[in-house]
Design a protein around this motif. Structure first.
Motif, PDB file in Angstrom:
ATOM      1  N   GLU A   1       0.869  -1.175   0.000  1.00 15.06           N
ATOM      2  CA  GLU A   1       0.000   0.000   0.000  1.00 15.06           C
ATOM      3  C   GLU A   1       0.906   1.224   0.000  1.00 15.06           C
ATOM      4  O   GLU A   1       1.820   1.332   0.828  1.00 15.06           O
ATOM      5  CB  GLU A   1      -0.860  -0.029   1.265  1.00 15.06           C
ATOM      6  CG  GLU A   1      -1.676   1.214   1.507  1.00 15.06           C
ATOM      7  CD  GLU A   1      -2.270   1.225   2.917  1.00 15.06           C
ATOM      8  OE1 GLU A   1      -2.604   2.331   3.365  1.00 15.06           O
ATOM      9  OE2 GLU A   1      -2.379   0.167   3.544  1.00 15.06           O
ATOM     10  N   ILE A   2       0.691   2.134  -0.934  1.00 22.66           N
ATOM     11  CA  ILE A   2       1.494   3.357  -0.986  1.00 22.66           C
ATOM     12  C   ILE A   2       0.995   4.318   0.082  1.00 22.66           C
ATOM     13  O   ILE A   2      -0.191   4.654   0.133  1.00 22.66           O
ATOM     14  CB  ILE A   2       1.427   4.012  -2.375  1.00 22.66           C
ATOM     15  CG1 ILE A   2       2.075   3.105  -3.419  1.00 22.66           C
ATOM     16  CG2 ILE A   2       2.094   5.382  -2.363  1.00 22.66           C
ATOM     17  CD1 ILE A   2       2.006   3.619  -4.835  1.00 22.66           C
ATOM     18  N   ILE A   3       1.907   4.741   0.953  1.00 19.02           N
ATOM     19  CA  ILE A   3       1.580   5.717   1.999  1.00 19.02           C
ATOM     20  C   ILE A   3       1.921   7.118   1.503  1.00 19.02           C
ATOM     21  O   ILE A   3       1.159   8.064   1.676  1.00 19.02           O
ATOM     22  CB  ILE A   3       2.355   5.407   3.297  1.00 19.02           C
ATOM     23  CG1 ILE A   3       1.912   4.044   3.840  1.00 19.02           C
ATOM     24  CG2 ILE A   3       2.156   6.494   4.336  1.00 19.02           C
ATOM     25  CD1 ILE A   3       2.732   3.550   5.009  1.00 19.02           C
ATOM     26  N   SER A   4       3.091   7.257   0.878  1.00 23.25           N
ATOM     27  CA  SER A   4       3.556   8.523   0.318  1.00 23.25           C
ATOM     28  C   SER A   4       4.558   8.174  -0.789  1.00 23.25           C
ATOM     29  O   SER A   4       4.880   6.999  -0.969  1.00 23.25           O
ATOM     30  CB  SER A   4       4.224   9.370   1.408  1.00 23.25           C
ATOM     31  OG  SER A   4       5.504   8.838   1.723  1.00 23.25           O
ATOM     32  N   PRO A   5       5.069   9.149  -1.531  1.00 16.76           N
ATOM     33  CA  PRO A   5       6.060   8.818  -2.567  1.00 16.76           C
ATOM     34  C   PRO A   5       7.322   8.154  -2.015  1.00 16.76           C
ATOM     35  O   PRO A   5       8.055   7.504  -2.762  1.00 16.76           O
ATOM     36  CB  PRO A   5       6.384  10.186  -3.184  1.00 16.76           C
ATOM     37  CG  PRO A   5       5.181  11.024  -2.925  1.00 16.76           C
ATOM     38  CD  PRO A   5       4.659  10.562  -1.589  1.00 16.76           C
ATOM     39  N   THR A   6       7.559   8.294  -0.709  1.00 18.01           N
ATOM     40  CA  THR A   6       8.778   7.714  -0.137  1.00 18.01           C
ATOM     41  C   THR A   6       8.519   6.588   0.858  1.00 18.01           C
ATOM     42  O   THR A   6       9.456   6.060   1.446  1.00 18.01           O
ATOM     43  CB  THR A   6       9.621   8.804   0.562  1.00 18.01           C
ATOM     44  OG1 THR A   6       8.816   9.403   1.596  1.00 18.01           O
ATOM     45  CG2 THR A   6      10.087   9.854  -0.431  1.00 18.01           C
ATOM     46  N   GLN A   7       7.248   6.223   1.054  1.00 14.65           N
ATOM     47  CA  GLN A   7       6.951   5.142   2.002  1.00 14.65           C
ATOM     48  C   GLN A   7       5.864   4.216   1.462  1.00 14.65           C
ATOM     49  O   GLN A   7       4.867   4.682   0.890  1.00 14.65           O
ATOM     50  CB  GLN A   7       6.499   5.702   3.352  1.00 14.65           C
ATOM     51  CG  GLN A   7       7.627   6.312   4.157  1.00 14.65           C
ATOM     52  CD  GLN A   7       7.207   6.567   5.589  1.00 14.65           C
ATOM     53  OE1 GLN A   7       6.141   7.112   5.850  1.00 14.65           O
ATOM     54  NE2 GLN A   7       8.059   6.177   6.535  1.00 14.65           N
ATOM     55  N   ILE A   8       6.082   2.904   1.647  1.00 12.43           N
ATOM     56  CA  ILE A   8       5.073   1.913   1.324  1.00 12.43           C
ATOM     57  C   ILE A   8       4.905   0.978   2.516  1.00 12.43           C
ATOM     58  O   ILE A   8       5.836   0.778   3.293  1.00 12.43           O
ATOM     59  CB  ILE A   8       5.406   1.092   0.053  1.00 12.43           C
ATOM     60  CG1 ILE A   8       6.746   0.367   0.188  1.00 12.43           C
ATOM     61  CG2 ILE A   8       5.351   1.942  -1.193  1.00 12.43           C
ATOM     62  CD1 ILE A   8       7.057  -0.586  -0.957  1.00 12.43           C
TER      63      ILE A   8
END
Length: 200
Positions: free
Chosen positions: A155-162
């Protein structure tokens, strides 16, 4: 003379028609990767189906991702394979997919490293993902230290975190068809099955 001309004309028209039919049949049937479950059989007779990442949906997941907590560290590298030919059993098609490798360390000691995997070999691959019918990136990750397979998804949380989540497959032991049963599965899992990874 007129009969000969008509025969030649019919021959040419027939030849053009047959050529057109053959060229159409030889073409690849391209289907958007997220439409994989919309009645597109994977066992085309000549491998003409290509499940393509038309909208470049894999892009946000690609790269190296890391999770750390205390003395533990999990690093996952995800790569896109374009037009991979899947030809096993009755299935014969092409697809864009995500594969990769990972390392897992405790106290700075590397316990698992799958970076030498042959990423073309479908059976032995340890990290294998694609979009499922609900448009989520899901697939399998293998825990070679515990001899287990986990169904997992991102699940993508932000462009820098999944976020990585996984669950043990029922009878998720790693076993190749026709081979003797694998060794006893070890209790637990090597790495957490719920982690937030940061892009490196």
């Amino acid at each position: 003379m007129k009969t000969t001309f008509i025969k030649i004309k019919i021959f040419l028209i027939t030849t053009c028609l047959i050529s057109t039919i053959w060229s159409c049949k030889a073409q690849t049937n391209i289907v958007n990767i997220i439409e994989r479950c919309d009645s597109h059989p994977l066992n085309r007779d000549n491998g003409s189906l290509y499940l393509k990442d038309i909208n470049n949906l894999y892009a946000p997941y690609l790269g190296t991702w890391k999770w750390t907590e205390g003395n533990r560290e999990f690093t996952l590298t995800l790569l896109k394979q374009t037009k991979y030919h899947y030809n096993q059993g009755i299935d014969n098609y092409y697809e864009d997919r995500i594969v990769g490798y990972y390392t897992y360390k405790e106290n700075g000691v590397e316990l698992i490293n799958t970076s030498n995997d042959n990423l073309i070999d479908s059976y032995n691959i340890k990290v294998d993902y694609r979009f499922n019918c609900r448009s989520k990136l899901s697939g399998l990750i293998k825990d070679i230290a515990k001899n287990k397979r986990y169904l997992s998804w991102f699940e993508i949380i932000s462009p820098t975190q999944i976020r990585f989540k996984g669950k043990e497959e029922e009878d998720g032991r790693i076993q190749k068809e026709g081979m003797p049963p694998p060794p006893v599965v070890y209790v637990g899992n090597s790495f957490p099955l719920d982690m937030v990874l940061t892009k490196q």
